[in-house]
Motif scaffolding. Structure first.
Motif, PDB file in Angstrom:
ATOM      1  N   ASN B 266       0.796  -1.233   0.000  1.00 22.10           N
ATOM      2  CA  ASN B 266       0.000   0.000   0.000  1.00 22.10           C
ATOM      3  C   ASN B 266       0.831   1.288   0.000  1.00 22.10           C
ATOM      4  N   LEU B 267       2.052   1.205  -0.506  1.00 24.71           N
ATOM      5  CA  LEU B 267       2.895   2.413  -0.533  1.00 24.71           C
ATOM      6  C   LEU B 267       2.430   3.413  -1.593  1.00 24.71           C
ATOM      7  N   ASN B 268       1.828   2.893  -2.674  1.00 33.13           N
ATOM      8  CA  ASN B 268       1.327   3.768  -3.758  1.00 33.13           C
ATOM      9  C   ASN B 268       2.392   4.737  -4.271  1.00 33.13           C
ATOM     10  N   LEU B 269       3.563   4.211  -4.548  1.00 35.25           N
ATOM     11  CA  LEU B 269       4.653   5.056  -5.039  1.00 35.25           C
ATOM     12  C   LEU B 269       4.505   5.296  -6.540  1.00 35.25           C
ATOM     13  N   SER B 270       4.993   6.428  -6.989  1.00 31.40           N
ATOM     14  CA  SER B 270       4.945   6.717  -8.421  1.00 31.40           C
ATOM     15  C   SER B 270       6.068   5.951  -9.134  1.00 31.40           C
ATOM     16  N   TYR B 271       5.914   5.833 -10.445  1.00 25.58           N
ATOM     17  CA  TYR B 271       6.899   5.132 -11.277  1.00 25.58           C
ATOM     18  C   TYR B 271       8.211   5.936 -11.255  1.00 25.58           C
ATOM     19  N   PRO B 272       9.350   5.283 -11.010  1.00 25.78           N
ATOM     20  CA  PRO B 272      10.618   6.035 -10.935  1.00 25.78           C
ATOM     21  C   PRO B 272      10.918   6.739 -12.260  1.00 25.78           C
ATOM     22  N   LYS B 273      11.187   8.039 -12.185  1.00 29.56           N
ATOM     23  CA  LYS B 273      11.325   8.812 -13.428  1.00 29.56           C
ATOM     24  C   LYS B 273      12.537   8.408 -14.258  1.00 29.56           C
ATOM     25  N   MET B 274      13.552   7.860 -13.595  1.00 31.75           N
ATOM     26  CA  MET B 274      14.762   7.454 -14.321  1.00 31.75           C
ATOM     27  C   MET B 274      14.726   5.997 -14.778  1.00 31.75           C
ATOM     28  N   MET B 275      13.674   5.258 -14.399  1.00 30.46           N
ATOM     29  CA  MET B 275      13.707   3.798 -14.544  1.00 30.46           C
ATOM     30  C   MET B 275      13.954   3.312 -15.968  1.00 30.46           C
ATOM     31  N   ASP B 276      13.263   3.914 -16.941  1.00 33.64           N
ATOM     32  CA  ASP B 276      13.367   3.403 -18.311  1.00 33.64           C
ATOM     33  C   ASP B 276      14.729   3.676 -18.939  1.00 33.64           C
TER      34      ASP B 276
END
Lengths: 291, 291
Positions: B266-276
């Motif tokens: 249930n952390l509901n974190l956003s997608y890491p902006k650097m991930m891709d």
């Protein structure tokens, strides 16, 4: 009940601030007074929660300020002090101190900061008994106004005050004590006088490049080469340096005095955005006027 | 001429990466092989340039990443390694290594980072002979692929690999060696498995909250209480913790496993902006495809 006493300069050759006892050493070289030397305290582990000395380096990202937590955890009271606390991170610092079971006794500043508001005033409001400490030469209000040679005890450990003006008129460096029962290697909390591969600017608050050059060379570079340098700020992600490193690689302070003064005159730095708020607040422990 | 040899798992009970010698200890408990134990190396000073062990914690502000520099400065070659270098700060790190007179032999990662590009590939391009190190389970390309129990020697010091998956499938923790000739207290470089008062997310890259819980409890919380925890990141300005502290105060990992799993779900974190960008690059030591 612990005693917090402040011994006046007129009484002692060097003032001694002590947590639980007073050390009378009127002008006697290397005098240890009546304090028991604890030979078993010879082993320190910097940055660790060892059985003797606890040390934590804490970072405030907006102003790139380092706050330092030091404690004598072998002392029954676990007396602790904070150097250069920031108002924004007071809750974090006090929470850590509580979790570690420490008793905060001093909230200290190396100088009147221009880039952030000190956490000292907030801390005093939240933790009764904490004494604020700053140099007498700073012209600030604080519980304890210190000067060259003063000793600030926390348990069996102590910091010695070295006067290092030049960034501001009242800058001081706190250096861990002499003796095998004190942290080895020595640690110097240099404020903005000496930064890692840099130094504080000298163009306001009574700053003087000539004075800063002399302060660093006479009061910091004369410490043992392996002395750890812990500055008030770092902007490049360095956490620590040594006297040996800075005497070799500091791009400003390895130069001769004239070259240094020219470098400092031509920095062309912008006016600190926090200065008009921070300096007046920091002259009174960070408590801003409600007027 | 120094030898860099990598002993295959099929040959030894645990693989040993050694800078200047090889230690044969086929399944013999507490075996020291033919390596000379240096009793005079019993005194370490964490975070200091002591005569034995040099340690530096370095920070990259944009991703709040800690890079660690470790070296055996009592060894004639002063062999050094970097844990979790960041591409943006490679020049800073290599400049420091040069100033300190160290010989960088390993550029290591705790896992395939999703928030920054590793500096490993850049470092290999700039410093011939440096070997990249990551876990076999990460599925990455590197010179040395390590797994549970492997030892990575730099001079007379070594790190041991502990497998700590859960944040990613290939996360490992590097722990300083056993023995009085190794840093005291122990130091654990936990990557994102265990953060100070936190832990890495478990919702991508083969993450599993169940696995992370078991990794931390079986591989990190079983270390001595005074073991220093050095994570890959900190977002609140903490620099170090201890096993003792995290077993008492980590708000997630002190809970029972079911509660922990619920927290992580249930952390509901956003997608890491650097991930891709970061993940594909980090699977090949940070060297991004020119295609």
């Amino acid at each position: 009940m612990l005693q917090f006493r402040f011994i006046k300069a007129s009484l002692l050759a060097s003032k001694i601030l002590t947590h639980s006892s007073i050390n009378f050493c009127r002008g006697v070289p290397n005098c240890k007074g009546f304090r028991i030397l604890r030979s078993q305290m010879g082993s320190f582990s910097t940055s660790s929660q060892s059985s003797k000395f606890l040390f934590r380096q804490l970072f405030e990202k907006d102003s790139s300020t380092y706050t330092y937590l030091l404690a004598d955890v072998s002392h029954p009271e676990k007396p602790a002090l904070l150097i250069d606390p920031v108002d924004k991170t007071v809750e974090r610092d006090l929470s850590l101190i509580q979790e570690l079971g420490l008793k905060l006794i001093y909230a200290m500043n190396t100088h009147v900061h221009a880039d952030h508001v000190t956490g000292t005033g907030l801390i005093k409001g939240k933790v009764p008994g904490v004494k604020s400490v700053i140099s007498k030469a700073s012209g600030s209000k604080a519980d304890l106004l210190v000067e060259q040679g003063d000793k600030i005890y926390f348990g069996d450990l102590f910091l010695e005050v070295r006067s290092t003006p030049g960034h501001t008129l009242g800058c001081i460096t706190y250096v861990t004590g002499d003796g095998s029962d004190q942290p080895q290697p020595k640690m110097a909390f240099t404020g903005d006088a000496l930064l890692i591969r840099g130094c504080g600017r000298t163009d306001f608050q009574g700053g003087s490049s000539e004075q800063l050059y002399n302060s660093v060379h006479s009061q910091i570079f004369t410490l043992p080469k392996d002395t750890l340098i812990y500055p008030a700020h770092d902007y490049k992600g360095f956490s620590v340096s040594t006297v040996g490193e800075e005497t070799l690689y500091n791009p400003r302070l390895t130069k001769d005095e004239e070259t240094f003064k020219n470098i400092m005159t031509n920095l062309n730095l912008s006016y600190p955005k926090m200065m008009d708020i921070a300096v007046p607040a920091n002259l009174v422990c960070g408590i801003q006027s409600k007027a």
